[in-house]
Design a protein around this motif. Structure first.
Motif, PDB file in Angstrom:
ATOM      1  N   VAL A   1       1.212  -7.566   7.653  1.00  0.00           N
ATOM      2  CA  VAL A   1       2.427  -6.090   7.901  1.00  0.00           C
ATOM      3  C   VAL A   1       0.714  -5.062   7.873  1.00  0.00           C
ATOM      4  O   VAL A   1       0.497  -4.801   6.301  1.00  0.00           O
ATOM      5  N   SER A   2       0.873  -3.722   8.581  1.00  0.00           N
ATOM      6  CA  SER A   2       0.512  -2.482   7.991  1.00  0.00           C
ATOM      7  C   SER A   2       0.302  -1.361   8.664  1.00  0.00           C
ATOM      8  O   SER A   2       1.383  -1.526   9.927  1.00  0.00           O
ATOM      9  N   TYR A   3       0.922  -0.516   8.067  1.00  0.00           N
ATOM     10  CA  TYR A   3       1.180   1.060   8.211  1.00  0.00           C
ATOM     11  C   TYR A   3       0.271   1.908   8.404  1.00  0.00           C
ATOM     12  O   TYR A   3      -0.561   1.941   7.617  1.00  0.00           O
ATOM     13  N   GLY A   4       0.222   2.518   9.799  1.00  0.00           N
ATOM     14  CA  GLY A   4      -0.765   3.987   9.923  1.00  0.00           C
ATOM     15  C   GLY A   4       0.211   5.387   9.183  1.00  0.00           C
ATOM     16  O   GLY A   4      -0.869   6.103   9.164  1.00  0.00           O
ATOM     17  N   SER A   5       1.082   5.042   8.351  1.00  0.00           N
ATOM     18  CA  SER A   5       1.556   6.223   7.896  1.00  0.00           C
ATOM     19  C   SER A   5       2.504   5.480   6.948  1.00  0.00           C
ATOM     20  O   SER A   5       2.977   4.820   6.159  1.00  0.00           O
ATOM     21  N   TYR A   6       2.384   6.075   6.030  1.00  0.00           N
ATOM     22  CA  TYR A   6       3.501   5.981   4.185  1.00  0.00           C
ATOM     23  C   TYR A   6       4.747   6.314   4.837  1.00  0.00           C
ATOM     24  O   TYR A   6       5.486   5.456   4.256  1.00  0.00           O
ATOM     25  N   ASP A   7       5.354   7.352   6.082  1.00  0.00           N
ATOM     26  CA  ASP A   7       6.602   6.638   6.303  1.00  0.00           C
ATOM     27  C   ASP A   7       6.510   5.488   6.622  1.00  0.00           C
ATOM     28  O   ASP A   7       8.374   5.721   6.847  1.00  0.00           O
ATOM     29  N   GLU A   8       5.753   5.195   7.373  1.00  0.00           N
ATOM     30  CA  GLU A   8       6.584   3.746   7.573  1.00  0.00           C
ATOM     31  C   GLU A   8       6.941   2.348   6.863  1.00  0.00           C
ATOM     32  O   GLU A   8       7.509   1.529   6.806  1.00  0.00           O
ATOM     33  N   LEU A   9       5.763   2.735   5.760  1.00  0.00           N
ATOM     34  CA  LEU A   9       5.980   1.663   4.256  1.00  0.00           C
ATOM     35  C   LEU A   9       7.745   2.386   4.091  1.00  0.00           C
ATOM     36  O   LEU A   9       8.497   1.231   3.777  1.00  0.00           O
ATOM     37  N   LEU A  10       7.858   2.967   3.894  1.00  0.00           N
ATOM     38  CA  LEU A  10       9.104   3.508   3.410  1.00  0.00           C
ATOM     39  C   LEU A  10      10.777   3.043   4.541  1.00  0.00           C
ATOM     40  O   LEU A  10      11.682   3.237   3.471  1.00  0.00           O
ATOM     41  N   ALA A  11      10.132   3.199   5.521  1.00  0.00           N
ATOM     42  CA  ALA A  11      11.817   2.565   6.443  1.00  0.00           C
ATOM     43  C   ALA A  11      11.686   0.767   6.540  1.00  0.00           C
ATOM     44  O   ALA A  11      12.438   0.571   7.306  1.00  0.00           O
ATOM     45  N   ASP A  12      10.309   0.157   5.693  1.00  0.00           N
ATOM     46  CA  ASP A  12      10.448  -1.128   5.876  1.00  0.00           C
ATOM     47  C   ASP A  12      11.448  -1.331   5.037  1.00  0.00           C
ATOM     48  O   ASP A  12      11.159  -2.006   3.657  1.00  0.00           O
ATOM     49  N   PRO A  13      12.668  -2.305   5.301  1.00  0.00           N
ATOM     50  CA  PRO A  13      13.769  -3.123   4.578  1.00  0.00           C
ATOM     51  C   PRO A  13      12.836  -4.190   3.902  1.00  0.00           C
ATOM     52  O   PRO A  13      13.988  -4.416   2.588  1.00  0.00           O
ATOM     53  N   ASP A  14      11.988  -4.512   4.438  1.00  0.00           N
ATOM     54  CA  ASP A  14      11.440  -5.717   3.933  1.00  0.00           C
ATOM     55  C   ASP A  14      10.797  -5.465   2.651  1.00  0.00           C
ATOM     56  O   ASP A  14      10.384  -6.839   1.573  1.00  0.00           O
ATOM     57  N   VAL A  15      10.919  -4.145   1.773  1.00  0.00           N
ATOM     58  CA  VAL A  15       9.347  -3.926   1.529  1.00  0.00           C
ATOM     59  C   VAL A  15      10.204  -4.306  -0.416  1.00  0.00           C
ATOM     60  O   VAL A  15      10.728  -3.516  -0.261  1.00  0.00           O
ATOM     61  N   ASP A  16       9.565  -4.606  -0.867  1.00  0.00           N
ATOM     62  CA  ASP A  16      10.812  -5.303  -1.979  1.00  0.00           C
ATOM     63  C   ASP A  16       9.752  -4.290  -3.699  1.00  0.00           C
ATOM     64  O   ASP A  16      10.511  -3.492  -4.141  1.00  0.00           O
ATOM     65  N   LEU A  17       8.585  -4.044  -3.286  1.00  0.00           N
ATOM     66  CA  LEU A  17       7.343  -3.319  -4.163  1.00  0.00           C
ATOM     67  C   LEU A  17       6.223  -2.581  -3.715  1.00  0.00           C
ATOM     68  O   LEU A  17       5.689  -3.600  -3.318  1.00  0.00           O
ATOM     69  N   VAL A  18       6.144  -1.542  -4.756  1.00  0.00           N
ATOM     70  CA  VAL A  18       4.744  -0.681  -3.835  1.00  0.00           C
ATOM     71  C   VAL A  18       4.602  -0.672  -5.184  1.00  0.00           C
ATOM     72  O   VAL A  18       4.552  -0.121  -6.223  1.00  0.00           O
ATOM     73  N   TYR A  19       3.010  -0.529  -4.718  1.00  0.00           N
ATOM     74  CA  TYR A  19       2.234  -0.355  -5.595  1.00  0.00           C
ATOM     75  C   TYR A  19       1.559   0.533  -4.937  1.00  0.00           C
ATOM     76  O   TYR A  19       1.094   0.924  -4.207  1.00  0.00           O
ATOM     77  N   ILE A  20       1.309   1.433  -6.342  1.00  0.00           N
ATOM     78  CA  ILE A  20       0.762   3.288  -5.460  1.00  0.00           C
ATOM     79  C   ILE A  20      -0.802   3.032  -6.203  1.00  0.00           C
ATOM     80  O   ILE A  20      -0.670   3.196  -7.190  1.00  0.00           O
ATOM     81  N   ALA A  21      -1.390   3.221  -4.802  1.00  0.00           N
ATOM     82  CA  ALA A  21      -2.883   3.543  -5.288  1.00  0.00           C
ATOM     83  C   ALA A  21      -3.947   4.172  -5.338  1.00  0.00           C
ATOM     84  O   ALA A  21      -4.843   4.356  -4.784  1.00  0.00           O
ATOM     85  N   THR A  22      -2.744   5.301  -5.327  1.00  0.00           N
ATOM     86  CA  THR A  22      -3.491   6.650  -4.417  1.00  0.00           C
ATOM     87  C   THR A  22      -4.476   7.596  -5.878  1.00  0.00           C
ATOM     88  O   THR A  22      -3.624   7.195  -7.109  1.00  0.00           O
ATOM     89  N   PRO A  23      -4.675   8.892  -6.077  1.00  0.00           N
ATOM     90  CA  PRO A  23      -5.556   9.831  -6.551  1.00  0.00           C
ATOM     91  C   PRO A  23      -4.260   9.848  -7.502  1.00  0.00           C
ATOM     92  O   PRO A  23      -2.646  10.587  -6.895  1.00  0.00           O
ATOM     93  N   HIS A  24      -4.454  10.450  -9.172  1.00  0.00           N
ATOM     94  CA  HIS A  24      -3.486  10.942  -9.978  1.00  0.00           C
ATOM     95  C   HIS A  24      -2.527  12.193  -9.184  1.00  0.00           C
ATOM     96  O   HIS A  24      -1.210  11.863  -9.929  1.00  0.00           O
ATOM     97  N   SER A  25      -2.721  12.942  -8.476  1.00  0.00           N
ATOM     98  CA  SER A  25      -2.471  13.832  -8.517  1.00  0.00           C
ATOM     99  C   SER A  25      -1.288  13.596  -7.137  1.00  0.00           C
ATOM    100  O   SER A  25      -0.590  14.603  -7.129  1.00  0.00           O
ATOM    101  N   LEU A  26      -1.125  11.935  -6.869  1.00  0.00           N
ATOM    102  CA  LEU A  26      -0.178  11.641  -5.976  1.00  0.00           C
ATOM    103  C   LEU A  26       0.961  11.307  -6.345  1.00  0.00           C
ATOM    104  O   LEU A  26       1.742  11.372  -5.846  1.00  0.00           O
ATOM    105  N   HIS A  27       0.876  10.883  -7.233  1.00  0.00           N
ATOM    106  CA  HIS A  27       1.208   9.286  -7.757  1.00  0.00           C
ATOM    107  C   HIS A  27       3.032  10.018  -7.518  1.00  0.00           C
ATOM    108  O   HIS A  27       3.929   9.358  -7.968  1.00  0.00           O
ATOM    109  N   ALA A  28       2.955  11.411  -8.443  1.00  0.00           N
ATOM    110  CA  ALA A  28       4.348  11.701  -8.650  1.00  0.00           C
ATOM    111  C   ALA A  28       5.106  12.015  -7.497  1.00  0.00           C
ATOM    112  O   ALA A  28       6.098  11.237  -7.108  1.00  0.00           O
TER     113      ALA A  28
END
Length: 350
Positions: free
Chosen positions: A73-100
């Protein structure tokens, strides 16, 4: 709530694995993707996790990333990831300023999170993220790999054995010439050496001190040399603990260093080669003769330990990993805030 939280028996009975999605498609995301693919074919982890998806702001980039590593699976937006019920764990790999911001969005969408270091840009953001994690009942843990690696237990065992007597001083450094990367030099991205590489010497020192903040820092002496953009290019930090232990840390984005970790005691000292991914641990006596040599177990990439810890925590219904509990994450963030305060360094969004 994720479909697998606290459901180990059900997952094992049905052959379900923890589906891992990567938020972001930069350099470190590629390292995690490589790790997940290797874990999926390794007997130690094959029944635990599944490489599932990647999300990027560009659909074509996400699709190319997924194809490269065989993610279904791939998503062209972060919102699509958030809407997928089959995602159990998200690894956040963006710059520090976006983590929160991104971590909070994931938690509110019912996703467990593994957040790349530094956890956030400052302690205020860390508290906000951890508050939402507490409310959600989901797993939220910081992905600073050295906290999860087997080398940590080796060092702990050496120190507990009394081989070097009573610990009196600690030193650690980590320097890489990486000032060509925008994320390192842009203040708006919480750039600078401290949050990217300086966090490792501070964590090394904290682990040697036993973690959990049992011995408080009584004094901080520090200085830094600014980059042209105003972020810290190089820095040194001296921490004086309540029990008299003195620890020094150094980091830079302009040069290379030996990346050494050193623990000095009354009867000898320990040398750790490469605190960013410890390769060996050597113990020396007062005569500087080698007393013990400890090799570190072979690894897939080194990232597997944090992924496995997070996946197991999800299956057990835990909200934090013992290797990097929330209190430790917050204490390190507060320490880095205190250091930046002494420098007079504030990010634009602060």
């Amino acid at each position: 709530m994720s479909r697998l939280n606290g459901r180990r028996a059900e997952a094992e009975a049905q052959g379900l694995r923890v589906n891992v999605a990567i938020l972001g498609a930069g350099r470190i995301a590629h390292h995690m993707a490589e790790t997940l693919v290797k874990m999926a074919t390794d007997p130690r982890y094959a029944d635990l996790i599944a490489p599932y998806a990647v999300a990027a702001r560009d659909g074509e980039r996400a699709a190319a990333f997924a194809a490269q590593y065989g993610f279904p699976v791939s998503y062209g937006s972060y919102d699509e990831l958030l809407a997928d019920p089959d995602v159990d764990l998200v690894y956040i790999a963006t710059p520090h300023s976006l983590h929160a911001e991104q971590g909070i969005a994931c938690l509110r969408a019912g996703k467990n999170i593994l957040v790349e270091k530094s956890f956030t840009a400052n302690a205020a953001q860390a508290r906000a993220l951890l508050d939402v994690a507490e409310e959600s009942g989901l797993l939220c843990t910081e992905a600073i790999w050295t906290r999860y690696m087997p080398s940590r237990a080796i060092i702990d065992e050496v120190l507990a054995s009394g081989a070097i007597g009573e610990v009196k001083a600690i030193a650690a450094n980590l320097c890489y010439p990486v000032s060509d990367k925008v994320r390192m030099t842009d203040p708006a991205l919480a750039g600078g050496a401290l949050l990217d590489v300086g966090v490792y010497p501070l964590n090394f020192i904290d682990m040697v001190m036993g973690g959990h903040g049992e011995v408080p820092v009584e004094r901080i002496d520090t200085t830094m040399v600014p980059y042209a953009t105003g972020v810290d290019a190089q820095n040194t930090m001296t921490l004086v603990y309540a029990n008299g232990v003195v620890a020094s840390a150094a980091s830079s984005m302009l040069c290379a260093s030996d990346r050494g970790g050193y623990v000095w005691g009354t009867d000898g000292y320990v040398v750790c080669r490469n605190i960013n991914n410890v390769e060996s641990v050597d113990v020396y006596g007062l005569d500087h003769a080698l007393v013990e040599h400890h090799d570190v177990p072979a690894q897939l990439t080194g990232y597997e330990y944090q992924v496995a810890a997070a996946a197991n925590a999800i299956l057990d219904g835990r909200r934090e990993c013992a290797e990097m509990p929330h209190a430790d994450t917050l204490r390190i963030m507060e320490l880095m805030d205190a250091v930046r305060d002494r420098w007079g360094l504030r990010y634009p969004f602060e």
